[in-house]
Scaffold this motif. Sequence first.
Motif, short mmCIF file in Angstrom:
data_model
loop_
_atom_site.label_atom_id
_atom_site.label_comp_id
_atom_site.label_asym_id
_atom_site.label_seq_id
_atom_site.Cartn_x
_atom_site.Cartn_y
_atom_site.Cartn_z
N PHE A 181 42.13 29.04 32.47
CA PHE A 181 42.02 29.46 31.14
C PHE A 181 43.28 29.22 30.23
N ASN A 182 44.34 29.48 30.94
CA ASN A 182 45.63 29.42 29.91
C ASN A 182 45.62 30.71 29.18
N TYR A 183 46.64 30.65 28.47
CA TYR A 183 46.83 31.71 27.34
C TYR A 183 46.83 30.99 26.15
N VAL B 33 43.78 37.60 24.60
CA VAL B 33 44.67 38.08 25.46
C VAL B 33 45.84 36.82 25.66
N GLU B 34 46.97 37.31 25.52
CA GLU B 34 48.03 36.51 25.22
C GLU B 34 49.10 36.28 26.18
N ASP B 35 49.02 37.22 27.27
CA ASP B 35 50.14 37.06 28.49
C ASP B 35 49.71 37.90 29.52
N ARG B 36 50.33 37.84 30.90
CA ARG B 36 49.74 38.66 31.87
C ARG B 36 49.78 40.08 31.73
N ASP C 72 37.29 44.10 41.87
CA ASP C 72 37.90 43.76 42.94
C ASP C 72 38.52 42.56 43.40
N ASN C 73 39.62 42.53 44.21
CA ASN C 73 40.26 41.06 44.65
C ASN C 73 40.44 40.05 43.57
N ILE C 74 40.73 40.34 42.51
CA ILE C 74 40.87 39.50 41.59
C ILE C 74 42.06 38.67 41.60
N ASN C 75 42.25 37.32 41.44
CA ASN C 75 43.34 36.53 41.55
C ASN C 75 43.93 36.35 40.09
N ILE C 76 44.79 36.88 39.83
CA ILE C 76 45.18 36.62 38.30
C ILE C 76 45.87 35.36 38.23
N GLU C 77 46.54 34.86 38.91
CA GLU C 77 46.92 33.13 38.97
C GLU C 77 45.83 32.12 38.97
N THR C 78 44.85 32.53 39.54
CA THR C 78 43.57 31.70 39.33
C THR C 78 42.95 31.67 37.94
N GLN D 120 33.80 33.02 32.65
CA GLN D 120 33.62 33.47 34.14
C GLN D 120 33.56 35.08 34.04
N ILE D 121 32.28 35.47 34.79
CA ILE D 121 31.93 36.93 34.89
C ILE D 121 32.45 37.17 36.41
#
Length: 276
Positions: A114-116, A134-137, A103-109, A98-99
């Motif tokens: 992708f999962n970690y 990247v292993e966590d939020r 702005d307006n990024i939804n981390i939950e999505t 995903q590129i």
Amino acid sequence: MSNIREDGLMKLITFNPFRTIGIPKVSYIKPENMFKEIEKIKEADYILFPEYWQVNTLVYGLKKKIFPNISTYQLGHNKIETTRALQAIFPKSVPYTQILGKDNINIETIEEEFNYPLVAKEIKNSMGRGVFLVEDRKQLRSYIDNNEILYIQERLPIDRDIRIVYVGNQVIGSYWRIAGEGQFHNNIAKGASYDYDNVPEEAIKLVEDIARELNINHAGFDVAVVDNRLYVLEYNVMFGNEGLRNIGVEVEKYIQEYINNDPDFTPSNPTFPRAS
């Protein structure tokens, strides 16, 4: 049919002398002196390894032949250009990516898709720099905070990839790059090692198909193998040559051969017939 002039030489200018050391009679001009030396550039038959900011002026303004060619530069300018071209033409050979704008990024999505762990990349970098596991939020937020454009990719279960080098119109070398124990990066600059055995022919064939379809003539492709499926991770226009030197491959010889036999080339001085 050779493009060498009657005197046995073409007029060549390089803006990167380190990548053209083995090519005879090449004149070096510092990129910052381009406009001071504009008359010499106009007289040249071929321009080798300009910097990206010079490319449009050389090709569209001065109508010069350049190497690498303009499609190689433009499609390899950053990971976004490379990935979108591959997604359009070879979608099954690209990891899920995903590129996104910052702005307006939804981390939950992102987490749901992708999962970690996931892979996050800076869009312009090489030798493993700017590629993060990247292993966590918390790590994901840090990446987002530091990048205006987000390049997020699925984490493939690999500890090695294949570097396949394409120059001119052919693959000139290939080898595995194996990550150090417990390491994430497969880049030699990050401590990976070489293995020159058992590179699958299907991977070489895939790179040949991509290079010819996209008109790429100088690139190091990174290919991963997962469950007998091939994925192109990226390609680099200015790839490292150490892995090729180890097996006696001299990139400059292939560049010179390709330029001398370019069927689309027309010398800037037509009074000299082409030598056969």
